[in-house]
Structures are given as structure tokens and as C-alpha cells.
Design a protein around this motif. Structure first.
Motif, PDB file in Angstrom:
ATOM      1  N   ARG A 270       2.180  52.767 -11.375  1.00  0.00           N
ATOM      2  CA  ARG A 270       1.811  53.133 -10.015  1.00  0.00           C
ATOM      3  C   ARG A 270       0.377  52.691  -9.746  1.00  0.00           C
ATOM      4  NH1 ARG A 270       2.759  59.195  -8.363  1.00  0.00           N
ATOM      5  NH2 ARG A 270       2.106  59.421 -10.483  1.00  0.00           N
TER       6      ARG A 270
ATOM      7  N   SER B 276       5.875  50.966  -9.085  1.00  0.00           N
ATOM      8  CA  SER B 276       6.764  52.012  -8.606  1.00  0.00           C
ATOM      9  C   SER B 276       6.253  52.531  -7.275  1.00  0.00           C
ATOM     10  CB  SER B 276       6.869  53.134  -9.625  1.00  0.00           C
ATOM     11  OG  SER B 276       5.709  53.921  -9.637  1.00  0.00           O
ATOM     12  N   ARG B 277       4.952  52.422  -7.070  1.00  0.00           N
ATOM     13  CA  ARG B 277       4.413  52.976  -5.842  1.00  0.00           C
ATOM     14  C   ARG B 277       2.988  52.480  -5.646  1.00  0.00           C
ATOM     15  NH1 ARG B 277       5.183  59.188  -4.116  1.00  0.00           N
ATOM     16  NH2 ARG B 277       3.950  59.077  -2.239  1.00  0.00           N
TER      17      ARG B 277
ATOM     18  N   ALA C 235     -14.878  62.262  -4.528  1.00  0.00           N
ATOM     19  CA  ALA C 235     -14.737  63.714  -4.661  1.00  0.00           C
ATOM     20  C   ALA C 235     -13.611  64.206  -3.762  1.00  0.00           C
ATOM     21  CB  ALA C 235     -16.047  64.401  -4.303  1.00  0.00           C
TER      22      ALA C 235
ATOM     23  N   ARG D  98     -10.145  65.981  -4.885  1.00  0.00           N
ATOM     24  CA  ARG D  98      -9.848  67.314  -4.408  1.00  0.00           C
ATOM     25  C   ARG D  98      -8.440  67.399  -3.832  1.00  0.00           C
ATOM     26  NH1 ARG D  98     -14.006  70.604  -0.754  1.00  0.00           N
ATOM     27  NH2 ARG D  98     -13.501  72.668  -1.543  1.00  0.00           N
TER      28      ARG D  98
ATOM     29  N   HIS E  34      -3.153  64.619  -7.513  1.00  0.00           N
ATOM     30  CA  HIS E  34      -1.787  64.650  -8.035  1.00  0.00           C
ATOM     31  C   HIS E  34      -1.131  63.265  -8.015  1.00  0.00           C
ATOM     32  CE1 HIS E  34      -1.300  65.349  -3.683  1.00  0.00           C
ATOM     33  NE2 HIS E  34      -0.226  64.617  -3.832  1.00  0.00           N
TER      34      HIS E  34
ATOM     35  N   ARG F 291       0.410  56.900 -16.027  1.00  0.00           N
ATOM     36  CA  ARG F 291       1.093  55.663 -15.655  1.00  0.00           C
ATOM     37  C   ARG F 291       0.498  55.079 -14.375  1.00  0.00           C
ATOM     38  NH1 ARG F 291       3.464  52.980 -19.057  1.00  0.00           N
ATOM     39  NH2 ARG F 291       4.673  52.014 -17.415  1.00  0.00           N
TER      40      ARG F 291
ATOM     41  N   LEU G 143     -15.456  59.889 -13.544  1.00  0.00           N
ATOM     42  CA  LEU G 143     -15.040  60.385 -14.859  1.00  0.00           C
ATOM     43  C   LEU G 143     -13.778  61.228 -14.725  1.00  0.00           C
ATOM     44  CD1 LEU G 143     -15.617  60.728 -17.875  1.00  0.00           C
ATOM     45  CD2 LEU G 143     -16.943  62.758 -17.318  1.00  0.00           C
ATOM     46  N   ARG G 144     -13.758  62.015 -13.666  1.00  0.00           N
ATOM     47  CA  ARG G 144     -12.604  62.878 -13.426  1.00  0.00           C
ATOM     48  C   ARG G 144     -11.345  62.036 -13.218  1.00  0.00           C
ATOM     49  NH1 ARG G 144     -14.632  67.849  -9.998  1.00  0.00           N
ATOM     50  NH2 ARG G 144     -15.648  68.407 -11.931  1.00  0.00           N
TER      51      ARG G 144
ATOM     52  N   ARG H 265     -10.204  60.398 -16.548  1.00  0.00           N
ATOM     53  CA  ARG H 265      -9.509  61.310 -17.464  1.00  0.00           C
ATOM     54  C   ARG H 265      -8.020  61.372 -17.187  1.00  0.00           C
ATOM     55  NH1 ARG H 265     -13.255  66.261 -17.193  1.00  0.00           N
ATOM     56  NH2 ARG H 265     -14.931  65.700 -18.604  1.00  0.00           N
ATOM     57  N   ARG H 266      -7.667  61.240 -15.950  1.00  0.00           N
ATOM     58  CA  ARG H 266      -6.251  61.390 -15.608  1.00  0.00           C
ATOM     59  C   ARG H 266      -5.512  60.064 -15.615  1.00  0.00           C
ATOM     60  NH1 ARG H 266      -5.123  66.263 -12.249  1.00  0.00           N
ATOM     61  NH2 ARG H 266      -3.129  65.261 -11.980  1.00  0.00           N
TER      62      ARG H 266
END
Lengths: 381, 295
Positions: A212, A242-243, A289, A293, A297, A302, A325-326, A329-330
Motif C-alpha cells: 500500500r 493494493s491501495r 502531526a 493524529r 490507521h 505493508r 519517527l512516529r 515506526r509503523r
């Protein structure tokens, strides 16, 4: 069955919701009519709660629903309400809250060609006006900003063509696999049923999921032009992913995926210019940011997150570093594209860029067609 | 309010679940319209709990399908017990049975491993089927589930079609790590569970941590409320509140002060950066801003 007039009012209410950008399906309408049987329709709060369960399908829609409900099911006679609903839009006032902002954005009709069905188009007979291969190479290594305004349309068209060619290459290249995969017991057993011994093994391959993309494009000042090419390029590539979720930012973040629907890119050029915020500088940190926020999601392992910006941040570089950084991490990978990198004398010295660099997996230019082509090789995990 | 909804609410209360009208209404409609209920919300707000309470309320089985990346139809529906089948073939080797008969034997019910979805449609009484964290499964699986949900029948090539006589009540939960497809959303009833409001959180704490000091319960709820307004990497949920309240209660605390908060902070904040920021904040202006009612 509930009384006819009540069902009629409900249908009018659905029409109102639809005008306010809630895509209610007929099945939902039917469910709502059925739900009336089970609700105390004299209790306004209960009616609101019940209908909300049926009509709202994501948290962002709840405020829109509540406002429509307030406006429609006023504690007065039903006939009035229906009359009002049929009188047309106007409720609620535009620009009131986040939900309605997105509706405003939708009606803005930002559009990109090559998004949607366009991608499947057969390309056998190359249309006229396509430059020869050698000519194409010369074009591919020229910085986008050196083309005249009259050449941009043509250039965008070539961008799309290259992307489509790449998309085919990518999907072909994926097929040869590294591993044989796990033994598929079910099919092995079937194949050897008549033998009484397991002679021939059957294998099963792990399912491959598409990647994605999340794009965060700087549309302030000179970045606008490069953002346009990047968007165009990636949308033509989109069925490889996929998106694709797209955001633009300058002073603030705007989610534009919904409004990027097939139309002519002439429109896009104009529209992106309208979205652009001339006033303040760029606040990359703040925009990231905001992304973290409300939209985090959309990012998982991926997902490849691509930021296109020159790193001229008028905000606090520390905020930029924290927020990046945030994301890192994901995300599966973070790519930062800086078109200025195409200039050999450029060094990433701006405070924002310096803060961002250590957190980025891949740093590249996106200043010409060749650079975009190289980028395509990076877009898998 | 409709009598049935009130009843559900009190039933849920008696099953140790502090609820409110929107939750009760959703559960009621899901039951009476026989539609799947999709529950979204942050981690730790009690989404899974709704299914458990519903099963207890209806006095029926809870069948849980935990989703994960790569979950496929066979793991969710059924698998053949290959080891047992192989063994059976081995044991039968001398018998020289016709292939037809052999095949019939090894693809019979006793070699079938029923996975949650198949279990859910072969029950004597409608169970509650909990599809937990559906956002973790991939999109193909979502589509597959929609197919199963639409007519509650499953075809196993070797056996035939099995149709549910008592279709389950379905609860799906999602943490929104991935956006679910519109198709799924539009087929479900939808409930968003937010962090509980101050009063509700006090009620939850008092119910789940019996014997907790009333003042402490109020302070904990207020503290959590203020904490959730700060921009944190990991916002604490109700689960954290309860862990913390239990810890505090076991330490015989009757109010919050800086020392006790510092000692037990690990129950609430689970990210190093968040902790650092919080400590800096408390050093600067003390604990009191966190205990005052937000404006």
C-alpha cells in the motif's frame, strides 16, 4: 411494518444523508425501515441511536449524521420535516466541521486522469505523437521545471505511458519465486490417493500481498509542479498496489484520495493550484502531526510512505523529526523525495531536511522522468 | 426507551459490563434485525467484551475467530486431519479396498477439523460468533467472510453443502489499523465505542475493582480523562485504567500524589517517550493540572 408516512420520512431522510455525502445503500435503507419496528419511535434519542447504528459506518460520519438528524427530525410535525427535506440541501451549513469540510473538498472535484478504469486500457496501437525512444531518453533526463507550460500536458501523457509500461514489467517480474513454499497436505493426499504411498509432493505458496502507498505531497511553491508529476506517475502505476492514499500539504494537510477521480489532468493542474496555500510557508512537521493524529490507521508494515518536499519547513524541526519517527515506526518503508537533489550542487542543509534525513530509508530526487522510473524499483517491500 | 433495550442494558450491567444506551441499542438491533455488528474503537475500550456479555446474556456459546495477517479460508472454516487420514490409509493397506470406498471413509466427518466459522454454523442453538480484530486479516479474507455471512452455508467438496439451521449472532471488532472495505461496513450495523466519559469510567472502576476508595476512583477517572487529551503515542484505554486502579488499591492508596503516580506509572503509560514527556510535565507544574476538571 411501520406506518407508511414514517417510512416515507425515512426515505427523505436518506436522501438528505446522501446529499451530505453519506453513501447510504438501499440495503441500509431497508434495514432502517426494519429497525423502526424495533424502536420506540416516540423517543427521539432512541430513534437517533438506532438509525445511527444502521447508517453510520465509520466514526468520521457520525458528526454529519448527527447534524442531519438534528435538522431533519425536529421535534415538530412530520409533514414539516418532509417538506423541508424535499426542499433541497442547505442543511447543514457548509464549512462547519471536519465532516463537512471533506464534503466541500469532494465537490471541489480535483481530478487526475489515469486513476481508475483508465489503467486497464489496452495500449497496443501506440497513439500518434509519441516520441521515438531516443527522443524519450532526452526528455527523461530533463528537469520538469525546465519545460515550458505548453509542453507540460504532453509530458504528463508520456509520464503515464512510462508508468503503464513499468506496471506491466513489475507484475511480470514478480512471478518467479524464491522459495518452493510449504507442502500442501491436502493436495498431496489427493494426488497420491490411488498409490497408497506419498510419492509426489504438492506445494503451496504463501500468498503475496500487494503493497500500500501513502503519499504526502508538498504543494507549496515550486514543489507543486513535482508533486503533480509524482501523483500522475504513481496513479498510472496504481494497480500494482493494493491501495494508494494521497494527501497534499502546505500549511495544512488535505486528504485528496477521494477527489482524485478520472478526469482530465488539465483540470488537475488548475485545481492543485487552487488548493495551494500561498500565504504562509510550509509546515511539514505540523502536517505530519495531523496525519499521525487522524490517519495513522492507514499505515502498517505493508505500507510505503512517500513524502515529497524540499524540506523548507517554517515550523519546528523537532516536531518534524518526532512525527516522522512516529510514521517510521509503523511503516514498512519511508521514502523522502526531494526534487532539488537533482541539482548536483544541492546539499540537504535546511533544518527540516537535516532533521528528517536520519529517519528516512531512501532519499532520492523526483525531478525528471528517469528519477521517477528509478523510484518504481523501490516500491516493493 | 423501549422496554427490551432497557432490559438488555440491565442484563449487561448484571453481567459486569457497564454500558450506555448506544451500546445497548446496537446490541438489541443486531439481535432483532439479525445483522452482524461491527464495533470499532481504540484498543482497550471493551469491544471484545460486548460479544462475551452478549453470549452470557443469551446463554449460548461464544465462538471466537481471532484474525491475523495471512489468515485464510481453511484456517477459519475447516481443515482435514491429514495425519489421521494418512494413518488410516496405512492401517488399511492390506485390506485392498476399492478407491471409492477408501475415499469415502477418509473424507468423512471424523476426519474433519471444524474451525470457528464451520463450528458457528453447526450449533444446536444460535451462538455468538466473535470475529476479533478483523482489520488484521487481509482484504481477500474480508470478501470470503462476506460470502459466508450472506447465506450461512458452506460447501465442502468431499461432503457437500452444510447450511446453518441456527445462524450465529455476529460481532466483528476492529482497531482501525487498516481501513475496512466499504462492502463490509455497509453490510453491518456499526458501533463506535469511544473512551468512556468521566462518570462512566468511575462506574467501571468501582464495579471491576471492588473495595476501591471512592475518592481514589474519582481521581483515577479524572486523571485518565486529562491524560487522554494530551497527544500521546499510546493513549491508555480502560484496560489500563483498571490495571492501575487495581495496583493502587493493592498498595492501599486512597488518593493520588506524585510519589504514588511515579511508582505506578508503568500501568498507564507504555511508551518511553510518553513517560519522559509526562515526567517533564509533572516536574514543571505538578500533578494538579491532571486532577482538575477539564474545561
Amino acid at each position: 411494518m411501520p406506518p407508511r408516512s414514517l417510512s416515507h420520512a425515512l426515505v427523505a431522510f436518506v436522501a438528505l444523508l446522501r446529499r451530505n455525502a453519506l453513501p447510504i445503500t438501499p440495503l441500509q435503507t431497508l434495514d432502517a425501515v426494519r429497525a423502526l419496528d424495533h424502536l420506540d419511535v416516540g423517543d427521539r434519542d432512541e430513534l437517533a441511536r438506532g438509525l445511527r447504528v444502521v447508517f453510520v459506518t465509520r466514526p468520521e460520519e457520525a458528526p454529519i449524521f448527527d447534524r442531519c438528524f438534528e435538522a431533519f427530525w425536529r421535534p415538530r410535525s412530520e409533514a414539516d420535516a418532509v417538506a423541508e427535506a424535499l426542499a433541497g440541501p442547505g442543511v447543514p451549513e457548509p464549512g462547519e466541521g471536519p465532516g463537512l469540510e471533506s464534503q466541500g473538498a469532494r465537490s471541489e472535484r480535483l481530478a487526475l486522469e489515469g486513476w481508475g478504469e483508465e489503467g486497464q486500457e489496452e495500449e497496443t496501437g501506440e497513439p500518434l505523437g509519441v516520441p521515438a525512444a531516443s527522443e524519450l531518453e532526452a526528455i527523461a533526463t530533463r528537469d520538469f521545471s525546465t519545460f515550458g507550460a505548453d509542453q507540460l500536458d504532453e509530458l504528463l501523457r508520456i509520464t503515464v505511458q512510462i508508468a503503464r509500461r513499468l506496471a506491466r514489467r513489475v507484475s511480470r517480474r514478480r512471478r518467479p519465486v524464491r522459495r518452493r513454499g510449504r507442502v500442501d497436505l491436502r493436495r498431496t493426499l489427493r494426488a497420491n490417493l490411488t498409490r497408497g504411498e506419498i510419492i509426489e509432493l504438492r506445494y503451496r505458496q504463501r500468498k503475496r500481498r500487494k503493497v500500500r502507498l501513502v503519499l504526502l505531497c508538498d504543494v507549496s511553491g515550486s514543489m507543486d509542479l513535482y508533486s503533480r508529476f509524482l501523483l500522475q506517475f504513481l496513479f498510472a502505476l496504481q494497480h500494482v498496489f493494493s491501495r494508494v492514499e494521497t494527501f497534499t500539504f502546505s500549511v495544512r494537510l488535505t486528504h485528496v484520495s477521494d477527489v482524485l477521480r478520472a478526469r482530465s489532468y488539465r483540470d488537475v493542474l488548475r485545481r492543485l493550484q487552487e488548493v495551494r496555500d500561498w500565504s504562509g510557508g510550509t509546515k511539514i512537521g505540523e502536517s505530519l502531526a495531523e496525519f499521525n493524529r487522524y490517519w495513522s490507521h492507514l499505515v502498517d508494515r505493508r505500507t510505503i510512505v512517500i513524502v515529497l518536499s524540499d524540506g523548507w519547513d517554517t515550523g519546528d524541526p523537532e516536531v518534524l523529526a518526532t512525527e516522522l519517527l512516529r510514521i517510521k515506526r509503523r511503516a514498512g518503508r519511508v521514502i523522502w523525495l526531494n526534487p532539488l537533489l537533482g541539482n548536483p550542487s544541492y546539499e540537504p542543509l535546511t533544518r527540516g531536511m537535516a532533521a528528517a534525513l536520519p529517519l528516512v530509508d531512501h532519499f532520492a530526487a523526483a525531478h525528471n522522468l528517469a528519477a521517477l522510473r528509478d523510484l518504481a524499483d523501490r516500491l516493493h517491500l | 426507551m423501549r422496554e427490551e433495550i432497557r432490559k438488555i442494558q440491565s442484563l449487561m450491567e448484571s453481567a459486569e459490563y457497564v454500558t450506555d444506551a448506544p451500546v445497548a441499542t446496537s446490541v438489541y438491533l443486531a439481535q432483532s434485525l439479525r445483522k452482524p455488528l461491527l464495533i470499532e474503537g481504540h484498543a482497550g475500550v471493551g469491544k471484545t467484551e460486548v460479544a462475551k456479555v452478549m453470549a452470557r446474556m443469551l446463554d449460548t456459546n461464544l465462538i471466537r475467530l481471532q484474525c491475523y495477517e495471512g489468515l485464510d479460508a481453511s484456517a477459519a472454516l475447516y481443515e482435514w486431519n491429514y495425519q489421521k487420514q494418512l494413518l488410516h490409509i496405512k492401517l488399511d493397506e492390506g485390506a485392498h479396498k476399492p478407491v471409492d470406498q477408501e475415499e469415502h471413509e477418509i473424507f468423512s466427518d471424523r476426519f474433519l477439523l471444524k474451525r470457528p466459522l464451520l463450528q458457528a454454523i453447526t450449533q444446536e442453538q444460535s451462538p455468538v460468533l466473535l470475529v476479533d480484530e478483523v482489520d488484521r486479516a487481509d482484504e481477500e479474507f474480508e470478501a470470503f467472510m462476506l460470502e459466508v455471512f450472506s447465506d450461512w452455508q458452506v460447501t465442502i467438496p468431499e461432503i457437500g453443502t452444510i447450511k446453518a439451521t441456527h445462524p450465529p449472532h455476529v460481532i466483528l471488532t476492529s482497531n482501525r489499523t487498516r481501513e475496512l472495505s466499504d462492502a463490509l461496513r455497509r453490510r453491518c450495523l456499526y458501533l463506535w465505542i469511544d473512551y468512556p466519559a468521566y462518570d462512566k469510567e468511575i462506574a467501571i472502576v468501582q464495579r471491576k475493582v471492588p473495595g476501591i476508595d471512592a475518592r481514589l476512583a474519582r481521581e483515577v477517572a479524572r486523571f485518565m480523562e486529562s491524560l487522554r487529551k494530551v497527544r500521546l503515542a499510546k493513549v491508555p484505554g480502560v484496560a489500563e485504567t483498571l490495571d492501575w486502579a487495581t495496583a493502587l488499591s493493592n498498595l492501599h492508596a486512597d488518593h493520588l500524589d506524585e510519589t504514588v503516580v511515579n511508582e505506578t506509572l508503568g500501568c498507564v503509560l507504555k511508551d518511553a517517550d510518553d513517560m519522559k514527556r509526562f515526567r517533564a510535565e509533572v516536574n514543571k507544574s505538578g500533578l494538579s493540572p491532571f486532577l482538575q476538571q477539564a474545561l
